[in-house]
Design a protein around this motif. Structure first.
Motif, mmCIF file in Angstrom:
data_model
loop_
_atom_site.group_PDB
_atom_site.id
_atom_site.type_symbol
_atom_site.label_atom_id
_atom_site.label_comp_id
_atom_site.label_asym_id
_atom_site.label_seq_id
_atom_site.Cartn_x
_atom_site.Cartn_y
_atom_site.Cartn_z
ATOM 1 N N CYS A 68 -21.166 -38.539 -64.054
ATOM 2 C CA CYS A 68 -21.723 -37.177 -64.103
ATOM 3 C C CYS A 68 -20.690 -36.223 -64.676
ATOM 4 C CB CYS A 68 -22.111 -36.739 -62.691
ATOM 5 S SG CYS A 68 -22.581 -35.005 -62.569
ATOM 6 N N ARG A 69 -21.178 -35.284 -65.499
ATOM 7 C CA ARG A 69 -20.249 -34.362 -66.153
ATOM 8 C C ARG A 69 -19.552 -33.443 -65.145
ATOM 9 N NH1 ARG A 69 -24.263 -32.014 -69.867
ATOM 10 N NH2 ARG A 69 -25.536 -33.710 -69.106
ATOM 11 N N THR A 70 -20.218 -33.173 -64.032
ATOM 12 C CA THR A 70 -19.599 -32.270 -63.043
ATOM 13 C C THR A 70 -19.126 -33.050 -61.810
ATOM 14 O OG1 THR A 70 -21.705 -31.816 -61.966
ATOM 15 C CG2 THR A 70 -21.064 -30.359 -63.771
ATOM 16 N N MET A 71 -18.916 -34.372 -61.979
ATOM 17 C CA MET A 71 -18.524 -35.211 -60.856
ATOM 18 C C MET A 71 -17.206 -34.729 -60.236
ATOM 19 S SD MET A 71 -16.484 -37.992 -59.848
ATOM 20 C CE MET A 71 -16.019 -39.132 -61.131
ATOM 21 N N ARG A 72 -17.180 -34.659 -58.916
ATOM 22 C CA ARG A 72 -15.941 -34.308 -58.212
ATOM 23 C C ARG A 72 -15.621 -35.393 -57.198
ATOM 24 N NH1 ARG A 72 -16.616 -28.803 -55.528
ATOM 25 N NH2 ARG A 72 -18.721 -29.577 -55.199
ATOM 26 N N LEU A 73 -14.372 -35.829 -57.199
ATOM 27 C CA LEU A 73 -13.950 -36.875 -56.269
ATOM 28 C C LEU A 73 -13.726 -36.299 -54.878
ATOM 29 C CD1 LEU A 73 -11.339 -38.906 -58.340
ATOM 30 C CD2 LEU A 73 -13.644 -39.631 -57.688
ATOM 31 N N VAL A 74 -14.101 -37.081 -53.888
ATOM 32 C CA VAL A 74 -13.846 -36.709 -52.496
ATOM 33 C C VAL A 74 -12.448 -37.179 -52.104
ATOM 34 C CG1 VAL A 74 -14.531 -37.221 -50.104
ATOM 35 C CG2 VAL A 74 -16.285 -36.777 -51.836
ATOM 36 N N GLY A 75 -11.690 -36.289 -51.482
ATOM 37 C CA GLY A 75 -10.446 -36.713 -50.851
ATOM 38 C C GLY A 75 -9.211 -36.702 -51.734
#
Ligand SMILES: [Zn+2]
Ligand SMILES: [Zn+2]
Length: 340
Positions: free
Chosen positions: A103-110
């Motif tokens: 996803c273009r706006t993917m954000r990783l957790v942690g």
């Protein structure tokens, strides 16, 4: 709530009191039950990346739904869930085709963007959680994320039944890759690992042979099992250190495949000539696709794959900083897991 936070590169984690998260529209707050310590967390804490002080790490976890934000449907307070390690928009082309990790706006957790699960609670989105089957324990639920990493790697290898496999590294990612290689019908599986305790876990989890690469060539040991003189059909690199890609190429047979799952954070030097002479396919693997997550949960629940033997240490949140620091020099530990 209590949270175990990153302070600075190379410094120990610290348990502190932080405000509880609050669910906004489309969001949910979950109570964390189990969270595994991942090799990526160790890398991140050592090098710091761009994590600000106070970052809550932890991205391999199971939880119970605690609070539903406005507009959330399909979930109820008390639902046991596996929570994914990234937040995706759910609306772009990648998300619609099930590949939220692209996803273009993917954000990783942690890792500094979205607070993780080394804490009593964490906030995520409704589309990032997968309901756990009632029969599945939260401990196993917290192994789904690494399990999916291994499944994706085996998909990337296009592994076929009857092929021989060499897995470099018997940390958690090597062990889950072993599970899926067996699941996929690999004929013979050799594991290369320096730590004796980890070799034992690999054998307990189905490796045909587990070798200390300083003493024996794992590709030769594999050849003894297959009756062939050449290397492995598929080599999985599950270590992520400088030098291991070159070794993986050396272990592969002519025309074989190398799949790199381990995340090497340094520059690496290797000679392509060996790979050219053998006409190897070298493939890199990362993603966590929705279909793979659902497959991993279903196969784990059905007992077709098992991650229980790799959970070697269970710790409370107060014990996490010490256990985390201890993993810099792993002995028999494979998966160290927070339990709340
Ligand atoms: Zn991880
Ligand atoms: Zn998206």
């Amino acid at each position: 709530m209590k949270a175990c936070v990153f302070k600075a590169a190379g410094a120990p984690l610290e348990v502190v009191e932080v405000p509880d998260p609050i669910a906004g529209p489309g969001e949910i707050v979950v109570r964390v039950k189990n969270c595994g310590v991942c090799g990526s967390d160790l890398h991140a804490a050592k090098y710091g990346f761009k994590m600000p002080p106070g970052t809550i790490m932890g991205h391999e976890f199971s939880a119970v739904v605690d609070e539903l934000g406005p507009g959330v449907t399909g979930l109820e307070r008390g639902d046991p869930v596996v929570v994914m390690s990234y937040l995706a928009c759910g609306a772009c082309d990648s998300c619609k085709s099930g590949i939220g990790a692209q996803c273009r706006t993917m954000r990783l957790v942690g890792f500094g963007d979205v607070p993780g699960a080394y804490a009593e609670k964490m906030k995520t989105t409704a589309q990032s959680v997968f309901k756990m089957p009632p029969s599945m324990s939260h401990r196993l639920g917290a192994t789904v994320e690494p399990l999916v990493v291994g499944l994706h790697g085996v998909h990337r290898a296009a592994l076929r039944a009857g092929e021989s496999v060499l897995i470099m590294g018997a940390g958690p990612i090597g062990l889950v890759t072993l599970q899926w290689a067996k699941f996929s019908g690999a004929r013979a599986i050799a594991v290369s690992e320096m730590a004796p305790g980890r070799r034992e876990v690999a054998l307990a989890m189905g490796a045909d042979v587990a070798v200390d690469p300083r003493l024996k060539n794992p590709a030769s040991e594999l050849a003894k099992l297959t009756g062939r003189t050449v290397g492995a059909d598929v080599v999985f690199e599950c270590i992520g250190a400088a030098g291991t890609l070159g070794e993986a190429v050396a272990y592969a047979r002519r025309g074989g495949r190398v799949v790199v799952i381990g995340v090497c954070m340094e520059e690496d030097h290797w000679s392509p000539l060996n790979a050219i002479n053998k006409e190897l396919d070298v493939r890199f693997s990362l993603g966590l696709e929705r279909g793979e997550i659902e497959t991993a949960i279903a196969m784990l629940a059905a007992g077709r794959v098992d991650t229980a033997p790799m959970i070697t240490n269970i710790v409370e949140i107060s014990e996490l900083p010490k256990a985390f620091a201890g993993l810099a020099h792993p002995g028999s530990e494979t998966k160290v897991m927070l339990e709340i």
